[in-house]
Design an enzyme around this catalytic site. Sequence first.
Site, PDB file in Angstrom:
ATOM      1  N   GLY A 177     -10.508  35.995  31.831  1.00 41.64           N
ATOM      2  CA  GLY A 177     -10.907  35.527  33.143  1.00 41.64           C
ATOM      3  C   GLY A 177     -11.564  36.511  34.088  1.00 41.64           C
ATOM      4  O   GLY A 177     -11.806  36.183  35.249  1.00 41.64           O
ATOM      5  N   THR A 195     -10.800  27.869  27.278  1.00 39.08           N
ATOM      6  CA  THR A 195     -10.503  28.722  26.136  1.00 39.08           C
ATOM      7  C   THR A 195      -9.622  27.959  25.166  1.00 39.08           C
ATOM      8  O   THR A 195      -8.964  26.991  25.547  1.00 39.08           O
ATOM      9  CB  THR A 195      -9.797  30.026  26.579  1.00 39.08           C
ATOM     10  N   CYS A 359     -18.439  47.843  13.170  1.00 36.00           N
ATOM     11  CA  CYS A 359     -19.248  47.056  14.107  1.00 36.00           C
ATOM     12  C   CYS A 359     -20.155  47.973  14.930  1.00 36.00           C
ATOM     13  O   CYS A 359     -21.327  47.659  15.167  1.00 36.00           O
ATOM     14  CB  CYS A 359     -18.358  46.217  15.021  1.00 36.00           C
TER      15      CYS A 359
END
Length: 396
Positions: A177, A195, A359
């Site tokens: 949030g 969500t 990543c």
Amino acid sequence: MNVDKIFLKSFLHTFKDESFCVKFWDGDEVKVGENEPLFKIILKKPIPKKDILKSTTLAFGEAYMNGDLEVEGDFLLMLNTVLKYKEKFTTDFRGLPKIFSNLTSTKKQKEEVTYHYDIGNDFYKLWLDDTLSYSCAYFKNENESLGEAQLNKIHHLLKKLNLSEGMTLLDIGCGWGALLIEAAKLYKIKGLGITLSEEQYKAFKEKIEKENLQDYLQVKLMDYRELEKSGLLFDRVVSVGMLEHVGRSNYDLFMKCVSKVLKKEGVFVLHYISGLYESEGDAWIRKYIFPGGVIPTLREIISLSADYRFYTVDVESLRMHYYKTLIKWAENFEKNTDKVREMFDEKFVRMWRMYLYSCAACFYTGVIDLHQIVFTKGVNNSLPLTREYLYKKSLP
């Protein structure tokens, strides 16, 4: 000579333009390249040829997770070096039906989101910044902290949305949030976050109450597919790091759902990890980190947008920003591995280390990218003529 060893030695020719060493389980050592070795890969056990051919990344990723592969030297440098050649790796998609399942039902996607995001808020608090922003940060200079860069990212997105007081804003895949909280404080918008993560929902709801923002913000456990028939309408829609969970067969449905809830002339900002080519994804990532995760390409999203009269106003790549973000996350993770080990085990530590650094290497080598796209629903002639407004320091 062992068949697996023969194949591995042949496989090393893939990297002939690099310089490193590989030490095999029998003590035999091979030098790749002509220059001084940058690092050494130690194989404690054979990695079967059939496993490498089925999925190169899965075979080597599991070897590292299980402690059968070690690296002497800079772990990130090793991954940056090796993943430059990822297009030469093999994946037998048909031979891995459980990993590359195309099921995208609401139940299935709820399970996939829960698997990753409901590990526990305490775990994510160990290595994310205070806002718990779990997406690409935005670094205005080399010296900024992770927390500063994450706030930069939020402000960058909010400026792209061209918000003003009283507007309504939907955040699809709102995480914990942080973006909506900042939007409510700065612009006094009315916001809804949706969500599928129970952990994120609980934490966000607590933040709303703690910040006394009940008159401005709501959070719901809600699938994006429910938007189509919800009857809701918003001036602005944003989605950050959620499209990767939708699945290629549902991209059109996702755009349709956004169109249904976005007012005419409304602004939609989409922030997502992108690929250069359409792919079913990486076997190791899909098995251990993001089940069902698929990375869209820029061209397929731009192409789909026209079907819903979404005009493309701005496209920005933040690839190197995500590289820096992942390095920050990995550094924080390394500082807290003892705590992570207590929560889980050594295999989990090695798995997440591989995830964060691999990543980072994929962004560095261009295997993946990060794009922010600004769309308008239909023609909107009221937006600023130039990008200058994005870089002004002042906020409302």
